[in-house]
Design a protein around this motif. Structure first.
Motif, PDB file in Angstrom:
ATOM      1  N   GLY A   1      13.448 -31.897 -53.216  1.00  0.00           N
ATOM      2  CA  GLY A   1      14.715 -32.198 -53.510  1.00  0.00           C
ATOM      3  C   GLY A   1      14.286 -31.182 -54.951  1.00  0.00           C
ATOM      4  O   GLY A   1      14.753 -31.001 -55.500  1.00  0.00           O
ATOM      5  N   HIS A   2      13.814 -30.108 -55.358  1.00  0.00           N
ATOM      6  CA  HIS A   2      13.322 -28.886 -55.626  1.00  0.00           C
ATOM      7  C   HIS A   2      14.143 -28.187 -55.100  1.00  0.00           C
ATOM      8  O   HIS A   2      14.148 -26.657 -54.526  1.00  0.00           O
ATOM      9  CB  HIS A   2      12.240 -28.346 -56.582  1.00  0.00           C
ATOM     10  CG  HIS A   2      10.985 -29.335 -56.658  1.00  0.00           C
ATOM     11  ND1 HIS A   2      10.642 -30.707 -56.786  1.00  0.00           N
ATOM     12  CD2 HIS A   2      10.679 -29.723 -58.409  1.00  0.00           C
ATOM     13  CE1 HIS A   2       9.917 -31.021 -57.188  1.00  0.00           C
ATOM     14  NE2 HIS A   2       9.909 -30.236 -58.821  1.00  0.00           N
ATOM     15  N   LEU A   3      15.461 -27.674 -56.761  1.00  0.00           N
ATOM     16  CA  LEU A   3      16.638 -25.930 -56.378  1.00  0.00           C
ATOM     17  C   LEU A   3      16.387 -25.228 -56.975  1.00  0.00           C
ATOM     18  O   LEU A   3      16.463 -23.851 -55.880  1.00  0.00           O
ATOM     19  CB  LEU A   3      18.253 -26.523 -56.561  1.00  0.00           C
ATOM     20  CG  LEU A   3      18.600 -28.004 -55.405  1.00  0.00           C
ATOM     21  CD1 LEU A   3      19.786 -28.294 -55.408  1.00  0.00           C
ATOM     22  CD2 LEU A   3      18.356 -27.251 -53.740  1.00  0.00           C
TER      23      LEU A   3
ATOM     24  N   VAL B   1       3.707 -18.181 -46.586  1.00  0.00           N
ATOM     25  CA  VAL B   1       3.692 -18.667 -47.618  1.00  0.00           C
ATOM     26  C   VAL B   1       4.763 -19.404 -48.177  1.00  0.00           C
ATOM     27  O   VAL B   1       5.682 -20.638 -48.897  1.00  0.00           O
ATOM     28  CB  VAL B   1       2.763 -18.499 -48.603  1.00  0.00           C
ATOM     29  CG1 VAL B   1       2.925 -19.174 -50.634  1.00  0.00           C
ATOM     30  CG2 VAL B   1       1.799 -17.778 -48.268  1.00  0.00           C
ATOM     31  N   ALA B   2       6.062 -17.924 -48.600  1.00  0.00           N
ATOM     32  CA  ALA B   2       7.885 -18.666 -48.860  1.00  0.00           C
ATOM     33  C   ALA B   2       8.149 -19.201 -47.771  1.00  0.00           C
ATOM     34  O   ALA B   2       8.875 -20.289 -48.707  1.00  0.00           O
ATOM     35  CB  ALA B   2       7.986 -17.317 -48.942  1.00  0.00           C
TER      36      ALA B   2
ATOM     37  N   GLN C   1      10.286 -25.134 -47.994  1.00  0.00           N
ATOM     38  CA  GLN C   1      10.006 -26.222 -47.263  1.00  0.00           C
ATOM     39  C   GLN C   1       9.846 -27.470 -47.966  1.00  0.00           C
ATOM     40  O   GLN C   1      10.808 -28.476 -48.080  1.00  0.00           O
ATOM     41  CB  GLN C   1       9.558 -26.036 -45.621  1.00  0.00           C
ATOM     42  CG  GLN C   1      10.097 -25.481 -44.652  1.00  0.00           C
ATOM     43  CD  GLN C   1       8.849 -25.384 -43.503  1.00  0.00           C
ATOM     44  OE1 GLN C   1       7.738 -25.816 -43.480  1.00  0.00           O
ATOM     45  NE2 GLN C   1       9.332 -24.069 -42.579  1.00  0.00           N
ATOM     46  N   LEU C   2       8.810 -27.254 -48.973  1.00  0.00           N
ATOM     47  CA  LEU C   2       8.219 -28.254 -49.877  1.00  0.00           C
ATOM     48  C   LEU C   2       9.484 -28.851 -50.496  1.00  0.00           C
ATOM     49  O   LEU C   2      10.040 -29.868 -50.873  1.00  0.00           O
ATOM     50  CB  LEU C   2       7.148 -27.038 -50.452  1.00  0.00           C
ATOM     51  CG  LEU C   2       6.016 -28.383 -51.507  1.00  0.00           C
ATOM     52  CD1 LEU C   2       6.549 -29.912 -50.769  1.00  0.00           C
ATOM     53  CD2 LEU C   2       5.525 -27.758 -52.143  1.00  0.00           C
TER      54      LEU C   2
ATOM     55  N   ASP D   1       2.191 -33.201 -51.158  1.00  0.00           N
ATOM     56  CA  ASP D   1       3.918 -33.109 -51.729  1.00  0.00           C
ATOM     57  C   ASP D   1       3.825 -33.120 -52.980  1.00  0.00           C
ATOM     58  O   ASP D   1       4.076 -31.694 -53.948  1.00  0.00           O
ATOM     59  CB  ASP D   1       4.677 -33.409 -50.745  1.00  0.00           C
ATOM     60  CG  ASP D   1       4.973 -32.421 -49.362  1.00  0.00           C
ATOM     61  OD1 ASP D   1       4.316 -31.567 -48.663  1.00  0.00           O
ATOM     62  OD2 ASP D   1       6.127 -32.929 -48.966  1.00  0.00           O
ATOM     63  N   GLU D   2       3.951 -33.775 -53.954  1.00  0.00           N
ATOM     64  CA  GLU D   2       4.185 -33.992 -55.524  1.00  0.00           C
ATOM     65  C   GLU D   2       3.787 -32.590 -56.253  1.00  0.00           C
ATOM     66  O   GLU D   2       3.841 -31.978 -56.915  1.00  0.00           O
ATOM     67  CB  GLU D   2       4.308 -35.174 -55.693  1.00  0.00           C
ATOM     68  CG  GLU D   2       5.051 -35.432 -56.760  1.00  0.00           C
ATOM     69  CD  GLU D   2       6.536 -35.316 -56.627  1.00  0.00           C
ATOM     70  OE1 GLU D   2       6.918 -34.584 -58.009  1.00  0.00           O
ATOM     71  OE2 GLU D   2       7.272 -35.263 -55.442  1.00  0.00           O
TER      72      GLU D   2
END
Length: 958
Positions: free
Chosen positions: A624-626, A612-613, A618-619, A583-584
């Motif tokens: 927490g990336h807005l 992919v989108a 979801q990732l 994830d990171e």
């Protein structure tokens, strides 16, 4: 008096009650609701309208106060005394001797007139006194209608409560309207029981004030609150008018005193806090220090209360509805978080500091973690406290993915506490600023995050290339996301000049940043060149996330530049890398994953693009990336629109809009609004809403001519074509696209844009220009298989229509329709078949047109597209002598979706919006939106007109 917002139904009920009283009837009304819902405001409105009109009415009003509970009959004295004095002046024999004896202690007017009696002596039994008071009201109402208004009845004294119960238990007094307002939670038990019994007998009408809808909230705050911030303000207020205004004042940081307490809430609390016991006040303040919700045992310990003392203090707070129980026995919450904030703001600073320090000690004693302790440390730590810095940094790390905004606040506090005393501290400041910028960017604060990165770069030594490249690229990315392409390019190129050729990995990273910016602003040739150079520098042993970024950038720039095979190969490799990453590291490349999803879409791999989108979305949500969510959501929107899933497309565009507004990204906002406009245009068929959205989208793009400006201009031309005046919009589109050759548009998009320009030229009567645009569409189609040939054929079909060759026009339009259908592009298939059906009908080949019309109707139903349905109807009326041309029984609900048909059917039965919401198990706001669309689609002026339409069988069955 200013208009009362959102209470139309309640006002009608009050007017109806006045009409009953005017005709000699008696009415009792109870208005209930939480503090701030507008009970007093509605009573004021009742008093105002009761004093109007041709009927002379007597309005008697009073407001109970908590400190008046010790004064027997206090609220009744305030309401009745002046009226009794006037009545006695007109008729001294108004009351007999026995009545005077009973009522003199209650009514000062009698004491003043007779000069005898004791104001504080109450001889006789209570029941008889209540009887005489009721008889007095009957006497006052004998001559003219009386409106008795009593506010804050939850605070009435015992004697007044006893009389009101007596009044409600007996038959209504003719020509008397009693209106009571109260908070249900705080009502005296016996009076509450009387009210409940009276309501069951239908002698009392209860008006429970609901929260305002979001539309009513917008009306209340207009023109103060822009639509961009309304959703957040409304959600925080929960529709409560008092909280709504307070939240907005807090958002704007205007009209709020230095102590942070909102003026309206200060007034509310100043009326309640003095009546609370000292123990209760300490418990309330301790709860405010702990946060909302709070653990009772922890709050009691912090307030220094134990056992029965804490229970008694809590009972007082619950009784006043300042705090409320939750599903957990030990956990309570404030009536609203604004109440907690106001209590905290009104508490002395010294008390708060001491309480926070006690909280830290108690939490450490219980073995609590840094997250629990950090909020208290942030309030009391002093400059140079390195232990506090460590606690805040560790707590921020723990919350970074779940609550990046909170993490950013703690990191900002930690950076503020750092001293300025050496290299070691400077290095820690660099790290903290980097972490702070990351948290801000994750939470969508692009401008603040970029500012912190610029501050950080001033501290990084020039020879620390790896660190500088990392933060230069993050700064450039945030600039690009907010449309500041030139600033981003200047920063990246300056860093690139500082790097020697022996640092290929860092140079590749900077070239990827240049390629991304070039694509977004429309410099496609440069973007592809930079992407190629970056991939040439990336070696096989490079970090997987760097290779993912380089390959994704190559995929999107290559497909935009017409290099389809290169794009396909790069996309396949990037997808493999994405699936292998944790994830990171993958989350660090979300902008490039958005590019990968869009590359797949432009390649015609729509299912892959959607996959992919969605994975990247979801990732982003998990980590927490807005900031990149709008780009990803808009790719999902595009895939839905392509497949004709218009409702889903509109919903996703709405999500992207909401995030873009909070992200401070005008570019993302512009693209989201343009996407909404396109979905609305096909869904509703009405051009006005779509045009408004397109105009707002172009305004959000502003002077920038990047991707956002191009998309907004395209949709504006599409909407302008329906009104027949596209010339100005065409000029904007050409400017945003880089000129007549559309060099700023990706190759895969150009045939579609040229087809639109062909329609615009034909609408303006310029056949020569239309021919040039159609020829451009045909040339552009050679670079792409993604709808390109079909758009080119459709453009040429329209030219044949204009030249009077229906056979060629129909053939090309049908070929285009088949092409779109094979690619799953349902909306464009339906539009092409509409062209074919129209020209076939005009050419007298109605029999050939009918199957096309039926296919359009099927697509319109599947996609819920009113615009396509209208196109089918237009084609139908040109086909003479067929069932398609002369429908025998037209379904008046044909333009409606399945859910809208259900709502329309319930409307036709006379249900209110609230009743429909309860029946369908949806929110009233959803029903409001459905009703607005139904009226617009059916072309009727009001709800009543819906009843007049013949309802087809089975309308509500599906």
């Amino acid at each position: 008096m200013a208009p009362l917002v959102g209470r139309c139904e309640e006002i009608l009920r009050l007017r109806h009650a006045l009409a009953i009283v005017d005709k000699g009837g008696g009415v009792a009304i109870a208005i209930t609701g939480e503090p701030g819902m507008g009970k007093s405001r509605l009573l004021d409105h009742l008093a105002s309208i009761a004093g109007e009109g041709p009927v002379a009415r007597t309005v008697l009003s009073a407001q109970a106060a908590e400190f008046g509970r010790t004064e027997p009959f206090g609220v009744l004295i305030e309401a009745l005394d002046d009226a009794v004095e006037s009545a006695l002046a007109a008729d001294p024999g108004l009351l007999d001797g026995h009545a005077r004896k009973l009522l003199t202690p209650i009514l000062p007017a009698l004491l003043r007139r007779d000069g005898i009696g004791d104001r504080h002596s109450y001889p006789g039994d209570r029941a008889r006194r209540c009887h005489e008071l009721r008889r007095l009201l009957r006497t006052l109402a004998a001559g003219r209608p009386v409106v008795l208004i009593l506010d804050d009845v939850h605070w009435v004294d015992r004697s007044s409560a006893e009389f009101l119960g007596h009044l409600l238990r007996h038959p209504a007094i003719p020509r008397l309207l009693i209106a009571l307002a109260y908070r249900p939670v705080q009502m005296p038990a016996l009076l509450a029981q009387d009210i409940e019994r009276t309501e069951r007998t239908s002698r009392l009408e209860v008006i429970e004030l609901p929260p305002l809808t979001i539309r009513e909230a917008a009306e209340l705050l207009t023109p103060v609150v822009p639509s961009s911030r309304l959703n957040a303000v409304y959600a925080a207020s929960e529709g409560n008018p008092l909280y709504l205004k307070a939240v907005w004042r807090r958002h704007t940081e205007r009209s709020v005193p230095s102590d942070g307490a909102d003026p309206a809430l200060r007034v509310l609390l100043n009326a309640e806090l003095p009546a609370i016991s000292t123990a209760g006040l300490h418990l309330l303040r301790a709860a405010a220090v702990l946060g909302d919700p709070f653990d009772l045992l922890h709050a009691a310990a912090l307030a220094g209360l134990t056992g029965r003392a804490a229970d008694i203090a809590l009972e007082g707070l619950v009784e006043r509805d300042l705090v409320r129980p939750t599903s957990s026995v030990r956990v309570f919450r404030f009536r609203h978080t604004l109440i907690r904030d106001a209590v905290y703001a009104l508490t002395e600073r010294g008390w708060l500091v001491a309480a926070h320090r006690r909280a830290i000690e108690q939490l450490r004693g219980r073995g609590a973690g840094v997250v629990d302790i950090a909020r208290h440390v942030a309030q009391v730590a002093e400059h140079g406290d390195m232990e506090a810095v460590t606690i805040l940094e560790e707590a921020a790390h723990a919350l970074l993915t779940q609550a990046p905004a909170t993490a950013a606040g703690w990191l900002a506090d930690a950076e503020r506490l750092l001293p300025h005393n050496g290299i070691e501290t400077d290095l820690r400041r660099i790290r903290l600023l980097g972490e702070l910028a990351d948290a801000l960017l994750r939470s969508g604060k692009l401008i603040d995050g970029n500012r912190r990165l610029r501050d950080l770069l001033k501290l990084v030594p020039p020879d620390h290339h790896e660190i500088r490249v990392r933060y230069v690229c993050e700064s450039a990315e945030s600039d690009q996301l907010t449309g500041r392409f030139d600033r981003a390019e200047t920063l990246v190129r300056a860093q690139l000049r500082e790097l020697s050729q022996d640092r290929p990995q860092e140079r590749a990273t900077l070239l990827v940043a240049l390629a991304t910016g070039g694509f977004l602003r429309g410099a496609l040739a440069d973007a592809l060149s930079h992407a190629r150079q970056a991939n040439a520098l990336i070696t096989g042993d490079a970090a997987p996330d760097r290779r993912l970024a380089a390959l994704s950038t190559l995929a999107i720039t290559a497909v935009a530049g017409g290099e389809v095979l290169v794009a396909a190969e790069a996309s396949a490799q990037a997808a493999t890398l994405f699936n292998s990453l944790d994830d990171e590291p993958a989350a660090n490349q979300l902008v490039h994953l958005a590019g990968l999803a869009w590359a797949d879409y432009y390649l015609g791999w729509h299912d892959q693009a959607l996959r992919v989108a969605r994975q990247a979305t979801q990732l982003a949500q998990r980590t927490g990336h807005l900031s990149t969510l709008p780009l990803l959501l808009l790719c999902v929107n595009r895939a839905h629109l392509h497949a004709g899933r218009l409702r889903q497309a509109l919903d996703v565009a709405g999500q992207a809009e909401e995030i873009a507004r909070s992200n401070e990204s005008d570019d993302h906002l512009s693209m989201a609004l343009a996407a909404k406009a396109e979905a609305v245009l096909w869904l509703d068929g009405s051009t006005a809403p779509a045009t408004r959205l397109a105009v707002e989208a172009l305004a959000a793009a502003g002077w920038r001519t990047g991707l956002a400006g191009r998309k907004a201009a395209f949709v504006l031309v599409e909407t302008a074509l329906t009104t027949g005046s596209p010339q100005h919009s065409v000029r904007q589109l050409l400017s945003a696209g880089g000129g007549p050759a559309l060099p700023a548009w990706p190759h895969t998009c150009r045939p579609k844009v040229f087809e639109l320009l062909t329609r615009a030229a034909l609408a303006s009567g310029d056949l020569d220009q239309a021919e040039r645009w159609a020829a451009n569409a045909e040339r552009a189609a050679t670079h792409t298989e993604f709808g390109g040939p079909s758009y080119a054929r459709l453009a040429r079909a329209r030219l044949f229509m204009a030249h009077g060759d229906p056979k060629m026009a129909a053939g090309l339009a049908l070929t285009a329709a088949d092409g779109f259908g094979n690619e799953g592009f349902l909306i464009e298939e339906g539009r092409s078949r509409a062209v074919a059906a129209y020209v076939l009908a005009q050419a007298g080949a109605g029999r050939d047109a009918v199957p096309q019309i039926r296919k359009i109707m099927r697509i319109a139903r599947d996609c819920e597209s009113t615009r396509l349905a209208v196109m089918a109807e237009h084609a139908t009326v040109t086909v003479p002598g067929t069932n398609a041309g002369q429908p025998t029984h037209r379904d008046p609900y044909a333009p409606l979706s399945r859910r809208e048909r259900e709502v329309a059917a319930l409307l036709a039965t006379g249900m209110t919006n609230r009743e429909i919401a309860n029946r369908l198990d949806v929110t009233i706001r959803t029903v409001d939106a459905h009703v607005s669309r139904i009226l617009r689609k059916l072309g009727v002026p009001s709800r009543a007109a819906v009843v007049g339409l013949q309802l087809p069988e089975g309308t509500t069955s599906g």
